[in-house]
Design an enzyme around this catalytic site. Structure first.
Site, PDB file in Angstrom:
ATOM      1  N   GLU A  42     -12.843  -2.719  -0.351  1.00  0.00           N
ATOM      2  CA  GLU A  42     -11.454  -2.250  -0.422  1.00  0.00           C
ATOM      3  C   GLU A  42     -10.705  -2.507   0.886  1.00  0.00           C
ATOM      4  O   GLU A  42      -9.534  -2.889   0.870  1.00  0.00           O
ATOM      5  CB  GLU A  42     -11.400  -0.761  -0.769  1.00  0.00           C
ATOM      6  CG  GLU A  42     -11.810  -0.427  -2.203  1.00  0.00           C
ATOM      7  CD  GLU A  42     -10.935  -1.105  -3.238  1.00  0.00           C
ATOM      8  OE1 GLU A  42      -9.815  -1.524  -2.909  1.00  0.00           O
ATOM      9  OE2 GLU A  42     -11.387  -1.233  -4.388  1.00  0.00           O
ATOM     10  N   TYR A 125      -4.264   4.832  -0.964  1.00  0.00           N
ATOM     11  CA  TYR A 125      -4.792   3.876  -1.947  1.00  0.00           C
ATOM     12  C   TYR A 125      -6.310   3.791  -1.877  1.00  0.00           C
ATOM     13  O   TYR A 125      -7.010   3.973  -2.885  1.00  0.00           O
ATOM     14  CB  TYR A 125      -4.200   2.462  -1.786  1.00  0.00           C
ATOM     15  CG  TYR A 125      -5.099   1.478  -2.477  1.00  0.00           C
ATOM     16  CD1 TYR A 125      -5.155   1.445  -3.871  1.00  0.00           C
ATOM     17  CD2 TYR A 125      -6.007   0.687  -1.759  1.00  0.00           C
ATOM     18  CE1 TYR A 125      -6.056   0.634  -4.530  1.00  0.00           C
ATOM     19  CE2 TYR A 125      -6.919  -0.119  -2.411  1.00  0.00           C
ATOM     20  CZ  TYR A 125      -6.933  -0.154  -3.793  1.00  0.00           C
ATOM     21  OH  TYR A 125      -7.845  -0.919  -4.450  1.00  0.00           O
ATOM     22  N   ASP A 143      -2.139   0.640  -5.689  1.00  0.00           N
ATOM     23  CA  ASP A 143      -1.922  -0.511  -4.808  1.00  0.00           C
ATOM     24  C   ASP A 143      -0.762  -1.321  -5.369  1.00  0.00           C
ATOM     25  O   ASP A 143      -0.073  -0.886  -6.295  1.00  0.00           O
ATOM     26  CB  ASP A 143      -3.191  -1.354  -4.740  1.00  0.00           C
ATOM     27  CG  ASP A 143      -3.492  -2.005  -6.075  1.00  0.00           C
ATOM     28  OD1 ASP A 143      -3.020  -1.488  -7.112  1.00  0.00           O
ATOM     29  OD2 ASP A 143      -4.175  -3.036  -6.096  1.00  0.00           O
TER      30      ASP A 143
END
Length: 372
Positions: A42, A125, A143
């Site tokens: 991520e 996020y 996102d």
DNA sequence: AAGCCGTGGTA
DNA sequence: TTACCAAGGCT
């Protein structure tokens, strides 16, 4: 914007997840739900495309297999692993967070969105992504994909560039998302956003959720999401000074904060600083410009150099908010020169091949090879 | 709130 | 070439 009934929400969940179960992408970080794997991927994927990330992720896992390995890694090795990915504070925050987990939390991960956001480099996020994918918490991961997908599906007119938009999207998505499969739901939205519902050339006609896509149905798909524009990069001109002795270059270390913090580059001198030495900067000729530059280097670094312009065109490099335009000049420095006032040191080509360098420095060195 | 922070790909 | 985009976070 429109609102869905409970029935529509259930139908959407089923359609989306059925599609994802068959068509979800197989990616290196999707082989399991280890928080470490989810986390590293991520962070790497922030503002970065999947295809760029894949080889970085694979090398990273080989070099730093666990959060303890990452916490204990030499920073230089970490930066070398991140070299070329950009947004280098991501890498520094990664190690900060690894140390937080290992040293302050006994190796235990926080398992909620709130807890995760206490770790360096993890914002709303990424916290949502890790919490939902690794810990099965039913929270959205909003996102750019989620903003775009839901803006189109529901014709949401909010400007997604504004911070206030996030909590509103989060509330909308919370109601819609599958409570029993939050991680898959969030990832399915991302896959949808990078396949049928892309920013530029969407293919909603073949999208599995086209029946739910109000903006597409109304023929106004490209009006969503609403997003205010960002200012253009500001142009900044530099002189890049190439000082070479045999196998070594005199290199300068950038400040510990700001753009390309702590990276090594050729000494860079802002054209503005040079022109500031003249009372009539707008009238300076090329020859005077060179003299002023040599004067500045004398005053600032105590180095007496004779500069020779290299190549014709300057090297250009664009960052998110700056464009550097660098004119290269070469110089010789006496072997016994006093470098005590120069903020840098000699680095061998061997060392330069070992340490992490920013892309702009590689461009400059490439230009050197081409003009020889 | 809006600017800072990299790089590579595409139209 | 320019413009904009790509799984954002920090200040």
């Amino acid at each position: 914007m429109i609102e869905w009934s409970e029935n529509q929400i259930h139908a959407f969940r089923k359609t989306l997840l059925d599609w994802y179960d068959v068509n979800g992408r197989q990616l290196p970080w999707r082989q399991d739900h280890e928080p470490y794997h989810v986390w590293i991927s991520e962070i790497m994927l922030q503002q970065t495309q999947v295809n760029t990330v894949i080889p970085y992720y694979q090398r990273f896992m080989t070099e730093f297999p666990t959060v303890s390995d990452l916490a204990a890694a030499p920073e230089a090795k970490l930066m070398k692993a991140w070299e070329g990915l950009g947004y280098y504070s991501r890498a520094r925050n990664l190690q900060k967070a690894a140390k937080q987990i290992v040293n302050e939390r006994g190796g235990q991960w926080p398992k909620t969105v709130e807890g995760l956001q206490e770790l360096a480099g993890i914002g709303p996020y990424t916290a949502g992504a890790i919490a939902s994918i690794a810990f099965n918490e039913p929270v959205p991961a909003v996102d750019g994909n989620a903003f775009r997908v839901f803006a189109r599906l529901l014709e949401i007119d909010l400007d997604i560039a504004k911070p206030q938009a996030r909590p509103i999207f989060e509330k909308i998505i919370e109601r819609i998302m599958s409570p029993d499969r939050p991680g898959d739901f969030n990832q399915a939205i991302m896959d949808l956003g990078s396949s049928y519902m892309t920013a530029k050339n969407p293919d909603s006609a073949h999208s599995p959720v086209k029946a739910f896509n109000q903006a597409y149905i109304d023929g106004v798909e490209m009006q969503y999401p609403v997003k205010s524009k960002k200012p253009k990069p500001v142009k900044v001109s530099y002189y890049g000074i190439v000082i070479r002795q045999n196998d070594q270059f005199l290199m300068q270390k950038r400040p510990s904060e700001g753009l390309l913090a702590n990276f090594w580059t050729f000494p860079l001198i802002a054209e503005d600083d040079v022109l500031a030495l003249s009372k009539t900067p707008e009238l300076v000729t090329d020859e005077e410009r060179l003299n002023l530059l040599e004067q500045l280097i004398r005053q600032e670094y105590g180095l007496h150099l004779r500069l020779v312009p290299m190549g014709a065109k300057p090297v250009k490099h664009t960052f998110t908010h700056r464009q550097w335009i660098i004119s290269l000049l070469s110089a010789e420095v006496a072997p016994d020169a006093d470098l005590s006032f120069f903020p840098g040191k000699w680095l061998s080509t061997q060392e330069l091949n070992t340490i992490a360098l920013p892309k702009v420095q590689e461009k400059l060195m490439q230009r050197l090879v081409n003009t020889k």
